[in-house]
Design a protein around this motif. Structure first.
Motif, short mmCIF file in Angstrom:
data_model
loop_
_atom_site.label_atom_id
_atom_site.label_comp_id
_atom_site.label_asym_id
_atom_site.label_seq_id
_atom_site.Cartn_x
_atom_site.Cartn_y
_atom_site.Cartn_z
N PRO A 351 99.34 -4.29 3.05
CA PRO A 351 100.13 -4.18 1.82
C PRO A 351 101.37 -3.24 2.01
CG PRO A 351 98.20 -2.85 1.40
CD PRO A 351 98.15 -3.71 2.72
N ASN A 352 102.45 -3.22 1.41
CA ASN A 352 103.61 -2.40 1.45
C ASN A 352 103.09 -0.97 0.87
OD1 ASN A 352 103.73 -2.16 -1.34
ND2 ASN A 352 105.73 -3.02 -1.34
N PRO A 353 103.74 0.13 0.98
CA PRO A 353 103.36 1.46 0.52
C PRO A 353 103.00 1.50 -1.19
CG PRO A 353 105.28 1.81 1.91
CD PRO A 353 105.04 0.23 1.67
N TYR A 354 103.53 0.52 -1.71
CA TYR A 354 103.11 0.52 -3.19
C TYR A 354 101.77 -0.16 -3.27
CZ TYR A 354 107.41 2.47 -4.91
OH TYR A 354 108.51 3.39 -5.28
N GLY A 355 101.09 -0.80 -2.47
CA GLY A 355 99.79 -1.53 -2.58
C GLY A 355 100.21 -3.18 -3.06
N LEU A 356 101.30 -3.61 -2.58
CA LEU A 356 101.62 -4.85 -2.94
C LEU A 356 101.49 -5.78 -1.63
CD1 LEU A 356 104.60 -4.05 -5.07
CD2 LEU A 356 102.55 -4.85 -6.11
N TYR A 357 100.87 -6.88 -1.91
CA TYR A 357 100.83 -7.93 -0.90
C TYR A 357 101.80 -9.04 -0.75
CZ TYR A 357 96.13 -5.68 -0.32
OH TYR A 357 95.00 -4.73 0.24
N ASP A 358 102.03 -9.33 0.24
CA ASP A 358 103.21 -10.66 0.60
C ASP A 358 104.19 -10.78 -0.21
OD1 ASP A 358 101.00 -12.02 1.93
OD2 ASP A 358 99.76 -12.60 0.04
N MET A 359 105.02 -9.50 -0.44
CA MET A 359 106.37 -9.16 -0.87
C MET A 359 107.35 -9.90 -0.07
SD MET A 359 105.86 -8.06 -3.73
CE MET A 359 107.35 -7.57 -4.47
N ALA A 360 106.88 -10.28 1.06
CA ALA A 360 107.67 -11.10 2.31
C ALA A 360 106.96 -12.32 2.62
CB ALA A 360 108.20 -10.26 3.20
N GLY A 361 107.38 -13.37 2.45
CA GLY A 361 106.71 -14.58 3.07
C GLY A 361 105.77 -15.12 2.15
N ASN A 362 104.67 -16.11 2.55
CA ASN A 362 103.86 -16.82 2.05
C ASN A 362 104.58 -17.81 0.99
OD1 ASN A 362 101.30 -17.66 1.95
ND2 ASN A 362 100.43 -16.04 0.50
N VAL A 363 104.74 -17.30 -0.42
CA VAL A 363 105.67 -18.09 -1.24
C VAL A 363 106.57 -17.22 -1.96
CG1 VAL A 363 103.71 -19.86 -1.51
CG2 VAL A 363 104.08 -17.83 -3.34
N ALA A 364 107.84 -17.66 -1.90
CA ALA A 364 109.00 -17.25 -2.63
C ALA A 364 108.39 -16.93 -4.33
CB ALA A 364 110.32 -17.83 -2.71
N GLU A 365 109.12 -16.12 -5.04
CA GLU A 365 108.72 -15.89 -6.46
C GLU A 365 109.69 -15.76 -7.44
OE1 GLU A 365 106.56 -12.00 -6.16
OE2 GLU A 365 105.61 -12.62 -4.23
N TRP A 366 109.53 -16.57 -8.47
CA TRP A 366 110.27 -16.31 -9.65
C TRP A 366 110.56 -15.15 -10.21
CZ3 TRP A 366 113.03 -20.72 -10.48
CH2 TRP A 366 112.70 -22.09 -10.41
N THR A 367 111.79 -14.93 -10.60
CA THR A 367 112.10 -13.77 -11.35
C THR A 367 112.82 -13.98 -12.68
OG1 THR A 367 114.37 -13.43 -10.77
CG2 THR A 367 112.84 -12.50 -9.13
N ASN A 368 112.64 -13.10 -13.60
CA ASN A 368 113.35 -13.44 -14.94
C ASN A 368 114.65 -13.59 -14.84
OD1 ASN A 368 112.60 -14.02 -17.88
ND2 ASN A 368 113.76 -12.01 -18.11
N THR A 369 115.37 -13.11 -13.81
CA THR A 369 116.95 -12.97 -13.89
C THR A 369 117.80 -14.17 -13.66
OG1 THR A 369 116.52 -10.68 -12.93
CG2 THR A 369 118.74 -11.73 -12.67
N ALA A 370 118.59 -14.49 -14.56
CA ALA A 370 119.70 -15.67 -14.12
C ALA A 370 120.50 -14.92 -12.86
CB ALA A 370 120.50 -15.86 -15.35
N PHE A 371 120.94 -16.30 -12.23
CA PHE A 371 121.61 -16.15 -10.87
C PHE A 371 123.13 -16.35 -11.07
CE2 PHE A 371 123.49 -17.63 -6.91
CZ PHE A 371 123.00 -16.73 -6.13
#
Length: 448
Positions: A351-371
């Motif tokens: 994980p990264n320093p916050y304890g979050l896994y796969d914030m890079a790679g594996n699958v991309a992720e939807w956000t709520n934000t309009a592009f």
């Protein structure tokens, strides 16, 4: 002199006590409240409030997107992407709720028509205690509408029709309610404005209920995306088994639209609200998709100038091993993992320093934000967000939503913390999943 010292001490004590007792909100009302506590949500990591520079890294030359300093409030985030097993619970809940409604038309035990005081309910509710016997021929007959019609069956097995698994829910459009033109007029005792409803129609505001938007979302993932995304690839095994087979339980769910991800968040929120009522807890914030800035702040892990979530300028560790699931070496998909060429089990890498896994790679992720290309120049610098609830007949350019993190099929550039991409909200991809966040008052309320 001694009395003066005693009186002075008492006065100081009373003053100190009055400063500490901030729970007496109304004069004359004495309430005994303990210190407010926000428990850690299961499977989530805490991201404390902070500021950072959103935008391209120093080594990127980009004349269209400029870096911008923003501040973001604290929130909780899922430590991994939502997995097949977790999303399948949502699908099964929708299936069972529809089945129980159908069974309630024949078997009264599957619906509740009276409250605890034996007062008839205006609208019957589902009884979740009664068990469904999916093998019982009579129950199957009562639930016939949920199954695939005989003329469409591809096998001799009676299967649930995934097209009929639709989740209905409501949400409040606070942004339209916040417009001054839509404010309640205390002189005329009514609303004077208009709103755009769920169908995109402009309607006058009749009452507060006009701000309530209705969504009706098919929930079953698009398993055919594995074939559709790659025209000259044999991905039929993944189409048939990736979502349904137990071997892929801990793999991130894919093939879900932006609206399906939002529907999952709403369902998860309702489960939490029900749990809070049973335990008499203060209601928590709702689960939702992260904003683009929340996602990037979480991915950086508190490291301001990190190119990747692990804080390095490279996609390999000091032993020369790749540290994320992406497309290395011009298509050598097994270079980062000898066991898979596509997605991996969530949380395989550190994980990264916050304890979050796969914030890079594996699958991309939807956000709520309009592009929008000029999004960084448009957003505010505190809790920035750019929302647009695109309707079905809107042009495609209005349906773009920010996608972050890169995936198993992307090269290293797309798994950088600052790289932004987009996808259309009504499309499904074999390389896009999501994770939930929940706003937090932990820092604000902990010491009050």
């Amino acid at each position: 002199m001694r009395k003066a010292i005693i009186y002075f001490g008492l006065a100081l004590g009373l003053l100190f006590s009055s400063c500490q007792k901030s729970n007496n909100y109304l004069p004359g009302r004495e309430e005994k409240r303990g210190q407010w506590f926000e428990p850690t949500p299961y499977g989530m990591a805490y991201i404390k409030r902070g500021s950072f520079n959103i935008g391209p890294s120093d080594d990127e030359i980009n004349q269209f997107t400029r870096a911008k300093t923003v501040s973001v409030e604290a929130f909780w985030m899922d430590d991994t992407e939502i997995t097949n097993n977790e999303y399948r619970q949502f699908v099964f809940w929708v299936r069972d709720s529809i089945a129980r409604k159908l069974l309630g038309e024949t078997y009264t035990d599957f619906v509740i028509t009276e409250d605890q005081n034996e007062v008839p309910l205006e609208k019957p509710i589902i009884n979740w205690v009664e068990k469904i016997d999916w093998k019982d021929p009579e129950m199957k007959l009562a639930m016939n509408d949920i199954y695939i019609p005989e003329n469409e069956q591809l096998t001799f097995i009676k299967e649930v029709d995934s097209r009929k698994l639709i989740y209905d829910y409501y949400w409040v459009d606070y942004r339209q309610a916040a417009k001054r033109s839509n404010s309640y007029n205390y002189e005329t005792k009514k609303y004077d404005g208009v709103v755009s409803n769920s169908d995109g129609e402009i309607v006058p505001i009749e009452n507060r209920g006009t701000f309530l938007m209705h969504e009706s979302v098919p929930v079953y993932p698009d398993t055919l995306c594995w074939i559709r995304d790659f025209a000259y690839t044999y991905n039929e095994p993944l189409t048939l088994k990736y979502f349904s087979h137990a071997a892929f339980d801990d793999y991130p769910v894919v093939g879900v639209t932006w609206k399906q991800a939002n529907a999952f968040c709403n369902w998860r929120t309702n489960l939490k609200v029900l749990s809070n009522k049973r335990s008499n807890e203060t209601p928590a914030h709702e689960f939702r998709l992260p904003t683009e800035t929340e996602w990037e702040m979480a991915a950086r892990g508190g490291l301001q100038n990190s190119v990747y979530p692990w804080g390095s300028y490279y996609a390999r560790n000091d032993m020369g091993c790749f540290v994320a699931n992406f497309k290395p070496l011009r298509g050598n998909y097994v270079a980062d993992s000898p066991s898979t060429t596509t997605t991996m089990r969530a949380g395989e890498f550190d994980p990264n320093p916050y304890g979050l896994y796969d914030m890079a790679g594996n699958v991309a992720e939807w956000t709520n934000t309009a592009f929008f290309e000029a999004g960084y120049e448009t957003i505010d610098d505190i809790n920035p967000e750019l929302q647009y609830d695109a309707k079905t007949d809107d042009p495609p350019v209005m349906k773009r939503k920010v996608v972050r993190g890169g995936s198993w099929k992307d090269m290293a550039y797309f798994i950088r913390t600052a790289t932004r991409s987009f996808e259309y909200q009504d499309t499904t991809k074999s390389f896009i999943g999501f994770r939930c966040v929940r706003s937090s008052f932990r820092n604000d309320m902990k010491n009050r």
